[in-house]
Write a protein that holds these residues in place. Structure first.
Motif, PDB file in Angstrom:
ATOM      1  N   SER A 160       0.838  -1.195   0.000  1.00 47.27           N
ATOM      2  CA  SER A 160       0.000   0.000   0.000  1.00 47.27           C
ATOM      3  C   SER A 160       0.872   1.243   0.000  1.00 47.27           C
ATOM      4  CB  SER A 160      -0.908   0.010   1.238  1.00 47.27           C
ATOM      5  OG  SER A 160      -1.592   1.232   1.383  1.00 47.27           O
ATOM      6  N   ASN A 248      -6.602  -1.909   1.582  1.00 46.80           N
ATOM      7  CA  ASN A 248      -5.815  -1.179   2.575  1.00 46.80           C
ATOM      8  C   ASN A 248      -5.129   0.039   1.962  1.00 46.80           C
ATOM      9  OD1 ASN A 248      -6.300  -2.794   4.860  1.00 46.80           O
ATOM     10  ND2 ASN A 248      -4.786  -4.303   4.187  1.00 46.80           N
ATOM     11  N   GLU A 249      -5.526   0.427   0.779  1.00 48.89           N
ATOM     12  CA  GLU A 249      -4.889   1.539   0.087  1.00 48.89           C
ATOM     13  C   GLU A 249      -5.436   2.884   0.573  1.00 48.89           C
ATOM     14  OE1 GLU A 249      -2.851   2.972  -1.608  1.00 48.89           O
ATOM     15  OE2 GLU A 249      -1.698   1.572  -2.825  1.00 48.89           O
ATOM     16  N   LYS A 252      -9.064   3.317  -0.190  1.00 47.32           N
ATOM     17  CA  LYS A 252      -9.826   2.111   0.132  1.00 47.32           C
ATOM     18  C   LYS A 252     -11.324   2.365   0.247  1.00 47.32           C
ATOM     19  CE  LYS A 252      -8.764   2.602   5.080  1.00 47.32           C
ATOM     20  NZ  LYS A 252      -8.045   1.989   6.234  1.00 47.32           N
TER      21      LYS A 252
END
Length: 267
Positions: A160, A248-249, A252
């Motif tokens: 990420s 989880n970016e 998100k």
């Protein structure tokens, strides 16, 4: 964020740790989460919480050799056995919620497992979501099998753009931090061959999501596999700049909004 309840399933190689996140109100559908290589279902609390807010009761299981489940760490000798284990979770969830549609969401290795599951049992699913799935070919596996790639642990920076994600991953004692094991590599190779030979995703509508900056499971190779299994009516969405763990970016919320919008067409 709701605390999940835990239970056990009798998997092919021992006890499997499973979790259930209840819906805040009367649930509209069941969401099954299928996690990736080396990690565990406890890393999906945020995803489960967003699905719960959308009206889902959410279930997940640690695959054999992962998280709190039994088995040698990160060792899988046949992914079809893991598909069978995941079917136990599906049956358990369906028995507890007999009148609700069931959605399957898989990430990375879990996306590969979910794709295989969808090809075999898609008629029992309302829809299927594949997040950065291992499909088509994975050059990392081939390179490790023939010795051209050094067998080193996963680089957390590939997960990420949010550095906290990599730091939490490195500090998580339930995550496997060692290199791939040879039987697992061969099992990946075999499962990809099975998926590429079919059957296709004829019985379930699927959504494929992928970060365009994914270095761990590169977009281009997955695209090749997607074209093999995708049916007319299936959908794909990419995210510029996003790395491997799109759930989880830094974007998100957008990703999970795309997931729930898709799901709500079928539940």
């Amino acid at each position: 964020m709701s605390e999940p309840t835990t239970f056990e399933l009798a998997g092919h190689a021992g006890k499997l740790h499973a979790q259930r996140w209840p819906a805040p109100d009367q649930p509209r559908y069941v969401a099954l989460l299928c996690h990736g290589y080396g990690e565990h279902i406890g890393r999906y609390d945020f995803v489960a919480d967003r699905l719960r807010a959308d009206g889902a009761v959410v279930y997940g299981v640690d695959h054999v050799g992962h998280g709190r489940s039994e088995g040698e760490r990160a060792l899988i000798d046949d992914f079809d056995k893991v598909v069978d284990d995941f079917r136990l979770l599906h049956k358990h969830a369906a028995a507890e919620n007999p009148d609700l549609p069931v959605v399957l969401i898989g990430h990375s290795m879990g996306g590969m497992i979910a794709a295989r599951y969808g090809s075999l049992h898609g008629a029992e699913l309302a829809c299927l979501v594949l997040s950065a799935p291992v499909l088509g070919r994975w050059d990392v596996i081939d390179g490790l099998l023939d010795g051209t790639i050094e067998p080193t642990p996963l680089d957390p920076s590939t997960l990420s753009r949010d550095p906290a994600v990599g730091a939490a991953y490195e500090a998580d004692p339930l995550v496997w931090h060692g290199p791939f094991k040879q039987p697992t590599l061969q099992a990946f190779h075999t499962e990809l061959e099975r998926i590429n030979k079919g059957p296709d995703l004829d019985d379930v509508t699927a959504l494929w999501l992928h970060g365009k900056a994914d270095q761990l499971v590169p977009y281009a190779a997955t695209l090749e596999g997607w074209r093999v299994i995708a049916d007319e009516g299936d959908h794909a969405q990419t995210y510029a700049g996003a790395r491997h763990e799109i759930f989880n970016e830094i974007n998100k919320l957008d990703v999970l909004r795309d997931v729930t919008r898709f799901v709500n067409q079928f539940v």
